[in-house]
Design a protein around this motif. Structure first.
Motif, PDB file in Angstrom:
ATOM      1  N   PRO A 145      26.118  40.699  87.268  1.00  0.00           N
ATOM      2  CA  PRO A 145      27.363  41.335  87.705  1.00  0.00           C
ATOM      3  C   PRO A 145      28.230  40.337  88.463  1.00  0.00           C
ATOM      4  O   PRO A 145      27.714  39.369  89.032  1.00  0.00           O
ATOM      5  CB  PRO A 145      26.899  42.444  88.661  1.00  0.00           C
ATOM      6  CG  PRO A 145      25.437  42.592  88.443  1.00  0.00           C
ATOM      7  CD  PRO A 145      24.941  41.291  87.905  1.00  0.00           C
ATOM      8  N   ASP A 146      29.554  40.561  88.450  1.00  0.00           N
ATOM      9  CA  ASP A 146      30.434  39.735  89.283  1.00  0.00           C
ATOM     10  C   ASP A 146      31.358  40.662  90.055  1.00  0.00           C
ATOM     11  O   ASP A 146      31.660  41.767  89.615  1.00  0.00           O
ATOM     12  CB  ASP A 146      31.253  38.777  88.415  1.00  0.00           C
ATOM     13  CG  ASP A 146      32.307  39.506  87.599  1.00  0.00           C
ATOM     14  OD1 ASP A 146      31.958  39.988  86.514  1.00  0.00           O
ATOM     15  OD2 ASP A 146      33.442  39.634  88.072  1.00  0.00           O
ATOM     16  N   PHE A 147      31.762  40.184  91.218  1.00  0.00           N
ATOM     17  CA  PHE A 147      32.662  40.963  92.072  1.00  0.00           C
ATOM     18  C   PHE A 147      33.742  40.037  92.584  1.00  0.00           C
ATOM     19  O   PHE A 147      33.448  38.966  93.112  1.00  0.00           O
ATOM     20  CB  PHE A 147      31.897  41.556  93.257  1.00  0.00           C
ATOM     21  CG  PHE A 147      30.762  42.443  92.851  1.00  0.00           C
ATOM     22  CD1 PHE A 147      30.958  43.799  92.650  1.00  0.00           C
ATOM     23  CD2 PHE A 147      29.499  41.918  92.641  1.00  0.00           C
ATOM     24  CE1 PHE A 147      29.914  44.614  92.247  1.00  0.00           C
ATOM     25  CE2 PHE A 147      28.448  42.719  92.244  1.00  0.00           C
ATOM     26  CZ  PHE A 147      28.654  44.081  92.042  1.00  0.00           C
ATOM     27  N   GLY A 148      35.003  40.447  92.440  1.00  0.00           N
ATOM     28  CA  GLY A 148      36.108  39.630  92.926  1.00  0.00           C
ATOM     29  C   GLY A 148      36.721  40.212  94.181  1.00  0.00           C
ATOM     30  O   GLY A 148      36.451  41.366  94.537  1.00  0.00           O
ATOM     31  N   GLY A 151      30.194  35.353  85.594  1.00  0.00           N
ATOM     32  CA  GLY A 151      29.330  36.531  85.605  1.00  0.00           C
ATOM     33  C   GLY A 151      28.863  36.864  84.202  1.00  0.00           C
ATOM     34  O   GLY A 151      27.681  37.083  83.951  1.00  0.00           O
ATOM     35  N   GLU A 152      29.808  36.895  83.256  1.00  0.00           N
ATOM     36  CA  GLU A 152      29.474  37.221  81.870  1.00  0.00           C
ATOM     37  C   GLU A 152      28.575  36.151  81.261  1.00  0.00           C
ATOM     38  O   GLU A 152      27.586  36.459  80.578  1.00  0.00           O
ATOM     39  CB  GLU A 152      30.771  37.374  81.054  1.00  0.00           C
ATOM     40  CG  GLU A 152      30.573  37.784  79.606  1.00  0.00           C
ATOM     41  CD  GLU A 152      30.079  39.227  79.441  1.00  0.00           C
ATOM     42  OE1 GLU A 152      30.348  40.065  80.318  1.00  0.00           O
ATOM     43  OE2 GLU A 152      29.407  39.495  78.421  1.00  0.00           O
ATOM     44  N   LEU A 153      28.889  34.888  81.527  1.00  0.00           N
ATOM     45  CA  LEU A 153      28.108  33.784  80.946  1.00  0.00           C
ATOM     46  C   LEU A 153      26.678  33.766  81.476  1.00  0.00           C
ATOM     47  O   LEU A 153      25.744  33.427  80.766  1.00  0.00           O
ATOM     48  CB  LEU A 153      28.795  32.447  81.252  1.00  0.00           C
ATOM     49  CG  LEU A 153      30.101  32.214  80.480  1.00  0.00           C
ATOM     50  CD1 LEU A 153      30.942  31.142  81.154  1.00  0.00           C
ATOM     51  CD2 LEU A 153      29.798  31.831  79.037  1.00  0.00           C
ATOM     52  N   PRO A 195      34.806  35.870  87.190  1.00  0.00           N
ATOM     53  CA  PRO A 195      34.356  36.892  86.242  1.00  0.00           C
ATOM     54  C   PRO A 195      33.724  36.283  84.989  1.00  0.00           C
ATOM     55  O   PRO A 195      32.724  36.807  84.479  1.00  0.00           O
ATOM     56  CB  PRO A 195      35.646  37.641  85.886  1.00  0.00           C
ATOM     57  CG  PRO A 195      36.587  37.368  87.006  1.00  0.00           C
ATOM     58  CD  PRO A 195      36.220  36.031  87.572  1.00  0.00           C
ATOM     59  N   ALA A 196      34.282  35.190  84.483  1.00  0.00           N
ATOM     60  CA  ALA A 196      33.723  34.564  83.277  1.00  0.00           C
ATOM     61  C   ALA A 196      32.307  34.058  83.552  1.00  0.00           C
ATOM     62  O   ALA A 196      31.416  34.194  82.708  1.00  0.00           O
ATOM     63  CB  ALA A 196      34.624  33.420  82.802  1.00  0.00           C
ATOM     64  N   ASP A 242      39.982  40.932  87.327  1.00  0.00           N
ATOM     65  CA  ASP A 242      38.520  40.821  87.263  1.00  0.00           C
ATOM     66  C   ASP A 242      38.015  41.101  85.847  1.00  0.00           C
ATOM     67  O   ASP A 242      37.087  40.464  85.368  1.00  0.00           O
ATOM     68  CB  ASP A 242      37.854  41.795  88.252  1.00  0.00           C
ATOM     69  CG  ASP A 242      37.580  41.126  89.593  1.00  0.00           C
ATOM     70  OD1 ASP A 242      37.874  39.922  89.728  1.00  0.00           O
ATOM     71  OD2 ASP A 242      37.067  41.799  90.503  1.00  0.00           O
ATOM     72  N   GLY A 282      42.052  32.712  88.477  1.00  0.00           N
ATOM     73  CA  GLY A 282      41.113  33.764  88.845  1.00  0.00           C
ATOM     74  C   GLY A 282      40.219  34.202  87.700  1.00  0.00           C
ATOM     75  O   GLY A 282      39.650  35.293  87.730  1.00  0.00           O
ATOM     76  N   LEU A 283      40.102  33.387  86.657  1.00  0.00           N
ATOM     77  CA  LEU A 283      39.273  33.770  85.513  1.00  0.00           C
ATOM     78  C   LEU A 283      37.843  33.262  85.622  1.00  0.00           C
ATOM     79  O   LEU A 283      36.926  33.814  85.001  1.00  0.00           O
ATOM     80  CB  LEU A 283      39.892  33.236  84.211  1.00  0.00           C
ATOM     81  CG  LEU A 283      41.168  33.936  83.741  1.00  0.00           C
ATOM     82  CD1 LEU A 283      41.863  33.107  82.662  1.00  0.00           C
ATOM     83  CD2 LEU A 283      40.858  35.323  83.221  1.00  0.00           C
ATOM     84  N   GLY A 320      38.650  37.923  82.852  1.00  0.00           N
ATOM     85  CA  GLY A 320      37.744  36.781  82.682  1.00  0.00           C
ATOM     86  C   GLY A 320      36.466  37.172  81.968  1.00  0.00           C
ATOM     87  O   GLY A 320      35.957  36.463  81.088  1.00  0.00           O
ATOM     88  N   ARG A 321      35.956  38.318  82.362  1.00  0.00           N
ATOM     89  CA  ARG A 321      34.711  38.820  81.794  1.00  0.00           C
ATOM     90  C   ARG A 321      34.894  39.129  80.298  1.00  0.00           C
ATOM     91  O   ARG A 321      34.100  38.755  79.450  1.00  0.00           O
ATOM     92  CB  ARG A 321      34.362  40.100  82.581  1.00  0.00           C
ATOM     93  CG  ARG A 321      33.019  40.636  82.342  1.00  0.00           C
ATOM     94  CD  ARG A 321      32.088  40.341  83.488  1.00  0.00           C
ATOM     95  NE  ARG A 321      30.734  40.516  83.024  1.00  0.00           N
ATOM     96  CZ  ARG A 321      29.661  40.288  83.752  1.00  0.00           C
ATOM     97  NH1 ARG A 321      29.770  39.847  84.989  1.00  0.00           N
ATOM     98  NH2 ARG A 321      28.478  40.458  83.257  1.00  0.00           N
ATOM     99  N   VAL A 361      35.316  36.116  77.772  1.00  0.00           N
ATOM    100  CA  VAL A 361      34.064  35.493  77.337  1.00  0.00           C
ATOM    101  C   VAL A 361      33.384  36.382  76.314  1.00  0.00           C
ATOM    102  O   VAL A 361      32.976  35.940  75.246  1.00  0.00           O
ATOM    103  CB  VAL A 361      33.126  35.254  78.540  1.00  0.00           C
ATOM    104  CG1 VAL A 361      31.747  34.818  78.059  1.00  0.00           C
ATOM    105  CG2 VAL A 361      33.729  34.208  79.478  1.00  0.00           C
TER     106      VAL A 361
END
Lengths: 259, 328
Positions: free
Chosen positions: A141-144, A135-137, A132-133, B103, A128-129, B106-107, B110
């Motif tokens: 925004p990211d939503f799980g 989104g940052e890259l 979100p990763a 959530d 599950g990484l 992961g963010r 990075v």
């Protein structure tokens, strides 16, 4: 809308798990790899949005070794995805979730992407990484844990719900963003035979993994299966009351899990 | 290598969540020296909740006192947690493996340039690496993974670690800026929360005890039998796909491959035969009890304890016994 959906080939749910000879991973011998679970939901969501928003395109991206990765890309095309990109890892699967995210992020960044969809986690490594990763890259925004994803054309925003411990959160978000989907509560479509045949000839763009290990900072040292369950210890009883008393006593004194 | 650990707090009401406390307990165990475990809180009530960290002996809590973070996506916390981790010179960030924690992990990994793992059930620090154990394949196998480097983000599996004992301290509050959130992280809006349908009970994926009913319950009118046992145990209620497909209970109750995966301390399967579809969603439970009239049902192969019998007799008797023992 330009939709990118990231998928991963995973062993089908009924697979009998066996450790590889060096004991660090699943032995892939004879295992059937499929587009499974959460990713199937992600593809279905992408196709529903494409149907709802005229002029949309769905680009499916997958990372992994041959032939399983190419197979899930073709399966996604057969379901209705328009274009495909394969980040080839050679003969070895890449298992560090952040290295996977970086490689996928690079591939996605090179494509038009109003919306990036993926499953909330994969059924094999359960990390599950990646969502979100990503989104940052991609600096969006990211939503799980998302269900019920829709496009509100009048207001130009996505509406969706997140299934959290507190309940179902309702959200609105502009694009671009990354959405990691919970398993769909509706049934994903199945591919029709002519589409499956056609998908075999569909072009697939290839991206190369650089460096070859994707800059991995984690690796599996051991893959273990639990000792085979020996079957339940049966509670012997003459009356339902006796069964209840014995079970409660076992849960309190032997298993120590009575709340 | 000094192990300095930042525990990211998730607040429920005015208390730290159980998952946060478990993470805090593990942090204290990994870093027994004083002052090596610090807390992090964000949002309107950050400073007010800092005392909660103090109750468990945390001497320093980093607070991002920005009310707008309360309604922002989890992603919006990554800049302030990163800033706190840098300022506190943390080597490990621990977070409870809830939807929030996973959530964030992961963010954050990075942004902070760390190695990361989720669903962690064991942590062993080494020199320049961490070794973790985590269930994979829905709990049907376990992986031992080596993470390299000097920065690590770990989301711990809920219920895998014990709660810490209280050790009151008066923590120093340190402010951390919420970071210059880009406009796209400010734009999304949470417009509401619809609480879980089960009302007062714990949520399915969060509960320490789960009682699930299957086809053997025979009709929706009989399902309260299962719910009464769950209520007596303070458990969450689940169901097999047969039950949710038939519409006896909503799809949100479903445990299994196409529903929710649960791993409580105690899972009681009532009138569930044990199709693989269901098994993959609950097999990683610590202790499994099956009640079924068919002694050859596959559920008894994965259960630890079994009762072969008529659930319409066994379950009410069990509910009564549980109530008696728990003084209800």
């Amino acid at each position: 809308m330009e939709i990118v959906v990231c998928v991963k080939p995973v062993p089908e749910a009924e697979t009998r798990l066996r450790a590889s000879s060096d004991g660090t991973a699943l032995d892939p011998e004879g295992v059937k790899f499929v587009l499974a679970g959460y990713d199937e939901s992600a593809v279905e969501q992408a196709l529903l949005l494409k149907e709802a928003i005229p002029g949309s395109k769905v680009h499916v991206v997958a990372l992994g070794p041959a032939p399983r990765t190419e197979e899930v890309l073709r399966a996604s095309i057969a379901l209705g995805c328009d274009l495909a990109t394969w980040v080839d890892t050679g003969s070895v699967p890449l298992t560090d979730p952040l290295a996977v995210a970086r490689a996928l992020g690079k591939a996605v960044a090179a494509l038009p992407h109003d919306l990036v969809l993926c499953g909330k986690q994969a059924g094999d490594d359960e990390s599950g990484l990646v969502g979100p990763a990503l989104g940052e890259l991609l600096a969006v925004p990211d939503f799980g844990y998302v269900v019920d994803l829709r496009w509100d054309g009048a207001r130009s925003c996505l509406t969706f719900r997140r299934a959290t411990e507190a309940g179902l959160e309702a959200w609105e978000s502009p694009i671009p963003c990354v959405i990691a989907l919970q398993q769909a509560w509706n049934d994903p479509r199945t591919a029709k035979l002519p589409a499956i045949l056609k998908s075999r000839k569909a072009p697939i763009a290839k991206a190369v993994l650089d460096p070859p290990d994707g800059g991995s900072r984690s690796r599996s040292e051991r893959f273990e299966l639990p000792p085979p369950r020996t079957g339940a210890k049966m509670v012997e009883y003459k009356t339902p009351q006796e069964a209840a008393e014995k079970l409660v006593r076992i849960l309190r004194e032997e298993a120590k899990v009575f709340p | 290598m000094t192990t300095r650990i930042l525990v990211v707090g998730e607040v429920q009401g005015s208390r730290l969540s159980g998952a946060t406390l478990e993470a805090l307990g593990k942090a204290r165990e990994l870093s027994p020296g004083t002052g090596e475990v610090v807390g992090f809180l964000a949002g309107r009530s950050a400073t007010a909740a800092a005392g909660e960290f103090g109750r468990y002996g945390v001497p320093e809590v980093w607070c991002a006192n920005d009310a707008s973070l309360d309604a922002a996506p989890v992603a919006a916390l990554a800049p302030s947690v990163t800033a706190a981790a840098e300022a506190a010179q943390a080597t490990i960030v621990l977070v409870g493996g809830t939807t929030f924690g996973r959530d964030l992990a992961g963010r954050l990994a990075v942004r902070w340039n760390a190695a990361a793992a989720t669903g962690v059930t064991e942590v062993v620090p080494g020199d320049g690496f961490l070794r973790v154990r985590r269930p994979v394949f829905g709990g049907r196998a376990t992986e031992t993974r080596r993470l390299e480097g000097t920065r690590f983000v770990l989301a711990l599996r809920p219920h895998a670690f014990p709660l810490p004992t209280e050790a009151p301290a008066n923590p120093t509050i340190r402010e951390v800026a919420s970071g210059d959130l880009s406009a796209n992280l400010r734009a999304p809006k949470r417009t509401g929360v619809e609480p879980v349908a089960t009302g007062a009970g714990p949520t399915l994926t969060d509960a320490a005890t789960v009682v699930s009913g299957g086809r053997g319950v025979r009709s929706p009118e009989n399902f309260p039998l299962v719910e009464a046992l769950a209520a007596a145990l303070g458990a969450a209620v689940g169901a097999s796909r047969a039950v949710t497909d038939a519409g006896w209970r909503p799809a949100s109750y479903q445990v299994g491959q196409t529903g929710k995966a649960v791993s409580p301390q105690l899972y009681i399967a009532v009138g569930i035969s044990g199709a693989i579809q269901h098994i993959v969603g609950m097999v990683s439970s610590h202790v499994i009890v099956a009640i079924n009239s068919d002694a050859s049902a596959p559920i008894f192969k994965v259960a630890d304890y079994g009762i072969v019998g008529d659930l319409f007799e066994i379950v009410p008797a069990l509910t009564a016994e549980v109530r008696r023992v728990r003084g209800l």
